[in-house]
Design a protein around this motif. Sequence first.
Motif, PDB file in Angstrom:
ATOM      1  N   GLY A  74     -51.441  27.874  13.306  1.00 11.65           N
ATOM      2  CA  GLY A  74     -51.412  29.302  12.968  1.00 11.65           C
ATOM      3  C   GLY A  74     -50.824  29.541  11.598  1.00 11.65           C
ATOM      4  N   ILE A  75     -49.739  28.857  11.281  1.00 12.86           N
ATOM      5  CA  ILE A  75     -49.106  28.990   9.963  1.00 12.86           C
ATOM      6  C   ILE A  75     -50.037  28.458   8.876  1.00 12.86           C
ATOM      7  CG2 ILE A  75     -47.196  28.153   8.537  1.00 12.86           C
ATOM      8  CD1 ILE A  75     -45.460  28.244  11.071  1.00 12.86           C
ATOM      9  N   LEU A  76     -50.692  27.343   9.137  1.00 11.74           N
ATOM     10  CA  LEU A  76     -51.637  26.787   8.162  1.00 11.74           C
ATOM     11  C   LEU A  76     -52.789  27.756   7.907  1.00 11.74           C
ATOM     12  CD1 LEU A  76     -52.573  24.371   6.449  1.00 11.74           C
ATOM     13  CD2 LEU A  76     -53.804  23.565   8.466  1.00 11.74           C
ATOM     14  N   ALA A  77     -53.332  28.338   8.958  1.00  6.30           N
ATOM     15  CA  ALA A  77     -54.427  29.306   8.792  1.00  6.30           C
ATOM     16  C   ALA A  77     -53.957  30.512   7.987  1.00  6.30           C
ATOM     17  CB  ALA A  77     -54.952  29.745  10.158  1.00  6.30           C
ATOM     18  N   PHE A  78     -52.742  30.978   8.228  1.00  4.34           N
ATOM     19  CA  PHE A  78     -52.191  32.110   7.473  1.00  4.34           C
ATOM     20  C   PHE A  78     -52.151  31.796   5.983  1.00  4.34           C
ATOM     21  CE2 PHE A  78     -48.393  33.961   5.497  1.00  4.34           C
ATOM     22  CZ  PHE A  78     -48.713  35.307   5.595  1.00  4.34           C
ATOM     23  N   PHE A  79     -51.635  30.647   5.608  1.00  3.95           N
ATOM     24  CA  PHE A  79     -51.533  30.302   4.191  1.00  3.95           C
ATOM     25  C   PHE A  79     -52.907  30.071   3.552  1.00  3.95           C
ATOM     26  CE2 PHE A  79     -47.047  29.271   5.210  1.00  3.95           C
ATOM     27  CZ  PHE A  79     -46.472  30.113   4.273  1.00  3.95           C
ATOM     28  N   VAL A  80     -53.853  29.549   4.296  1.00  7.36           N
ATOM     29  CA  VAL A  80     -55.208  29.372   3.753  1.00  7.36           C
ATOM     30  C   VAL A  80     -55.832  30.731   3.455  1.00  7.36           C
ATOM     31  CG1 VAL A  80     -57.550  28.636   4.360  1.00  7.36           C
ATOM     32  CG2 VAL A  80     -55.633  27.108   4.762  1.00  7.36           C
ATOM     33  N   VAL A  81     -55.692  31.678   4.384  1.00 12.27           N
ATOM     34  CA  VAL A  81     -56.269  33.016   4.179  1.00 12.27           C
ATOM     35  C   VAL A  81     -55.599  33.703   2.992  1.00 12.27           C
ATOM     36  CG1 VAL A  81     -56.456  35.325   5.198  1.00 12.27           C
ATOM     37  CG2 VAL A  81     -57.053  33.311   6.541  1.00 12.27           C
TER      38      VAL A  81
END
Length: 136
Positions: A25-32
């Motif tokens: 979830g944190i990785l997806a947040f930073f990618v977006v």
Amino acid sequence: MRFKSKVAPAPPQVDLIPMLTVMMGILAFFVVITLTLGSETLIDVQLPAEQPDNAPAPLPADPFIVELLAEGQVQLNGQPTDLDTLKGQMTAYLSRNPENIVFLLPSQELPYEQVMQFLGEMRTVGGNRVSLAIEE
């Protein structure tokens, strides 16, 4: 008499699934966020060379000055106009005068972002022959 058995309890197990879910979830947040911030368009600003003795640069004989007022109105050489008419007049002016520059004179009360967006729209028509002006 009963004796307690000396059998050691089973070692605790670490469940990795919740930790991996949070990390993804944190990785997806930073990618977006990275993709969103990277899609902004930049406006190339070239500052003029310093004038000796604060001598102002000469204006052309028929300047093309676009004023962006605080109310969101646009004026061309002091006369109110709309964006479509302005774009047509800019194209005609720049084709007639290949050496002249279009000046954008924004109001001091306008937010910087609004001025830069309008400057970007003008640059789609006039290219690098559109200049941001300030009133002294």
